[in-house]
Structure formats: C-alpha cells, structure tokens
Design an enzyme around this catalytic site. Sequence first.
Site, PDB file in Angstrom:
ATOM      1  N   SER A 167       0.834  -1.071   0.047  1.00  0.00           N
ATOM      2  CA  SER A 167      -0.102  -0.008  -0.035  1.00  0.00           C
ATOM      3  C   SER A 167       0.966   1.174   0.094  1.00  0.00           C
ATOM      4  O   SER A 167       0.580   2.114  -0.929  1.00  0.00           O
ATOM      5  CB  SER A 167      -0.901  -0.048   1.307  1.00  0.00           C
ATOM      6  OG  SER A 167      -0.311  -0.158   2.330  1.00  0.00           O
ATOM      7  N   ALA A 177      -2.216   4.546   4.026  1.00  0.00           N
ATOM      8  CA  ALA A 177      -2.452   3.983   2.530  1.00  0.00           C
ATOM      9  C   ALA A 177      -3.275   2.527   2.719  1.00  0.00           C
ATOM     10  O   ALA A 177      -2.715   2.024   3.504  1.00  0.00           O
ATOM     11  CB  ALA A 177      -1.102   3.833   1.850  1.00  0.00           C
ATOM     12  N   LYS A 185       9.299   7.370  16.223  1.00  0.00           N
ATOM     13  CA  LYS A 185       8.031   6.431  15.288  1.00  0.00           C
ATOM     14  C   LYS A 185       7.963   5.072  15.771  1.00  0.00           C
ATOM     15  O   LYS A 185       6.663   4.414  16.117  1.00  0.00           O
ATOM     16  CB  LYS A 185       8.253   6.373  13.944  1.00  0.00           C
ATOM     17  CG  LYS A 185       7.603   5.526  12.851  1.00  0.00           C
ATOM     18  CD  LYS A 185       7.285   6.350  11.715  1.00  0.00           C
ATOM     19  CE  LYS A 185       6.200   5.744  10.881  1.00  0.00           C
ATOM     20  NZ  LYS A 185       5.630   4.327  10.823  1.00  0.00           N
ATOM     21  N   ASN A 211       4.401   3.315  16.995  1.00  0.00           N
ATOM     22  CA  ASN A 211       4.241   1.915  16.478  1.00  0.00           C
ATOM     23  C   ASN A 211       3.987   0.856  17.340  1.00  0.00           C
ATOM     24  O   ASN A 211       3.212   0.011  17.489  1.00  0.00           O
ATOM     25  CB  ASN A 211       5.114   1.583  15.405  1.00  0.00           C
ATOM     26  CG  ASN A 211       4.717   2.535  14.117  1.00  0.00           C
ATOM     27  OD1 ASN A 211       5.834   2.844  13.223  1.00  0.00           O
ATOM     28  ND2 ASN A 211       3.552   2.705  13.630  1.00  0.00           N
ATOM     29  N   ASN A 271      -7.297   2.849  15.063  1.00  0.00           N
ATOM     30  CA  ASN A 271      -6.598   3.770  15.787  1.00  0.00           C
ATOM     31  C   ASN A 271      -7.154   4.403  17.149  1.00  0.00           C
ATOM     32  O   ASN A 271      -6.582   4.726  18.238  1.00  0.00           O
ATOM     33  CB  ASN A 271      -5.603   4.368  15.160  1.00  0.00           C
ATOM     34  CG  ASN A 271      -4.855   3.604  14.460  1.00  0.00           C
ATOM     35  OD1 ASN A 271      -4.690   2.477  14.370  1.00  0.00           O
ATOM     36  ND2 ASN A 271      -3.923   4.324  13.419  1.00  0.00           N
ATOM     37  N   SER A 297      -1.627  -0.570  10.031  1.00  0.00           N
ATOM     38  CA  SER A 297      -0.835  -1.600   9.159  1.00  0.00           C
ATOM     39  C   SER A 297      -0.818  -3.240   9.771  1.00  0.00           C
ATOM     40  O   SER A 297      -1.207  -3.771   8.805  1.00  0.00           O
ATOM     41  CB  SER A 297       0.665  -0.981   8.646  1.00  0.00           C
ATOM     42  OG  SER A 297       1.465  -0.858   9.731  1.00  0.00           O
TER      43      SER A 297
HETATM   44  O1  KPL Z   1       2.452   3.652  11.013  1.00  0.00           O
HETATM   45  C1  KPL Z   1       1.153   3.617  11.418  1.00  0.00           C
HETATM   46  C2  KPL Z   1       0.998   1.919  11.231  1.00  0.00           C
HETATM   47  O2  KPL Z   1      -0.438   1.753  10.994  1.00  0.00           O
HETATM   48  O3  KPL Z   1       1.904   1.455  10.713  1.00  0.00           O
HETATM   49  C3  KPL Z   1       0.426   4.213  12.255  1.00  0.00           C
HETATM   50  C4  KPL Z   1       1.114   5.860  12.517  1.00  0.00           C
HETATM   51  C5  KPL Z   1       0.249   3.780  13.597  1.00  0.00           C
HETATM   52  C6  KPL Z   1      -0.998   4.643  11.676  1.00  0.00           C
HETATM   53  O4  KPL Z   1      -1.880   3.850  11.544  1.00  0.00           O
END
Ligand code: KPL
Length: 300
Positions: free
Chosen positions: A10, A121, A177, A181, A195, A247
Amino acid sequence: MDVLVFGAGSLGTLVGALLARAHDVTLVGRDPHVSRVREGGVRVSGAVEARTAPAATTKYDGSAADLAVVAVKSFDTAAAADALGAGSFEVVCSLQNGLAEETLAARLDAPVLAGTATYGARLVEPGHVECTGVGRVVLGARSGGTDPRAERVGKAFRDAGIETLVASDMPRRLWEKLAVNAGVNAVTALARVENGALTDDPGRELARRATRETARVARAEGVSLSNRRALSALDEVVTATEANRSSMLQDVDDEKRTEVDAINGTVVERAERHRLDVPTNRTLAALLRTWEVGRGVRKA
Ligand code: KPL
C-alpha cells in the site's frame, strides 16, 4: 530523476504513484498488482486523487537508478537488499517500519538514508490504492546530521507533491516512530479496532506502557527521547489517524505475517542488550507471534 520503488504494497504503491507525477518510476512488486499497473497504471483515490503510469515489474533486473526507495515489509528487507545489490544507485532511502535502514546499510554499497512516512495507505484492489490520510515523509542521514543526498531526495519528493521534511535528527525520529508503532500497532491488531480506540482506557494505558518502554530503550541506545515527547507523539498520531486501521491490523485482517518482529520485537531485542525489562512489548510480541504461528504464516 530515475526512481526504483522496491515493494509495491500500500505505501510503496502510493509513494511510487505520486513520485511518477514528476519522475520516471519503476515499481517492483507482485502479481496480480504489477500486471494491473502495467495495463492501466495506478489509481490513487481518497485524500489524494491521481492517476499515473509508473513502469512495473515482478523481478528487478539490476538496472541503475538515481534513487531506490525501499518500501517492503520489514521481514523482507534482507531479501530486498540482496536483490538491490545487483543494481547501482546514487542513494537508497528506506521508508519502512522498525529500524530497517540498518539492515540495508549493512548489505548495500550505496549510501542509505533513513525515512519515515505517516501517509495512510490502503490497497483497495490491484492497481488501486486509497490515500487514507495525508501525512508526511521525513528523511535524512541515518546517524543524524546533514547530507546533500538527503536534500536532493527531499526535493525530488516535494517536486512530486509529497509533503516532505529533510531532518538532521533521524535517530530520534526513528525511535519516536518506533515508540508510536509499538503502542498502536499490536494493540489495535490484537483488539481488532481502529486507532481511535486508543483514545480511551484500557487501550490507551496499554499503548502508553509500550510507548514508554520504547522511549526508555531509546535512551539506553543513546537517543534523546523523553517519555513525555514519545507519549505526546502517540497522542497526536492516535488523534490524527483515529479512523485508520493500523498496518498491523490490516495484515491481521488479511491473515498475513505482521511486522511485529521489527516493532515490538526490536524493542525487546534492544532492551535485552541493555538488560532492561520491557514486559508490555514482550507480551504484545508473544501474542502476535502466537497468532502468526496459529494462522500458519510463521514457523514455530
Ligand atoms: O504507522 C502506522 C501504522 O499503521 O503502521 C500508524 C502511524 C500507527 C498509523 O496507523
């Protein structure tokens, strides 16, 4: 610029399709997606609308490019690096979860930049990606500081209309990040919620514990990331992406292997090096791995 986007999931498809607005792009991915892209290009819908026609292939033939953007799932990073080793690039930029750029740098001769992307995405069907939220690409030198190659890559992204920041403090940003995550992905995947469910307890407290543990490990690694900063990044992301399925939740929905090793697994592994205990990350990693083994997408 000639750009190779390695990994047409994606995010890779979204970034590749947007980069194709200004550059010659080749996407490396899997069928049936690649065949559909060859036949009709990529349709981007949602928060960004575009239709572009990048080249697409299932097998990278070693052609040279100015830039290789790596967007494969973290567990495919070593294989991607081995394939990319056949080519030659001015620079390689990772846009992956975890600390994948370290794996790329250890295996490739080309200089490797670190990057993060907060664009949402979702692959709707082969050849069609939905942008579920306009975020930002942040990229820069892996160990921090400035790098003229990062400036050039940043300009290439911006020329294609992608919100991009070139940063000189990538180690902190990568760990921030990772801390977000570590808090969001496993909890939303296991509880099968968007989320936004982490706005309230008990999900909020569970996510905060995983994020706090990660910030502590980051500090042990010499990265300046306070609990306060990591927790406020968590709050911001949860609010900005409240309607998103993370994701990892998308992987669980699709019964695919997740990136738990690169996220909570990395936190556990780095914590062990510093003799730190990270019980929340350890439990989340064990639960996700149990699910993966149970679904037959991971060997016991
Ligand atoms: O990076 C993300 C993911 O889903 O991997 C977040 C920031 C948590 C957004 O969904």
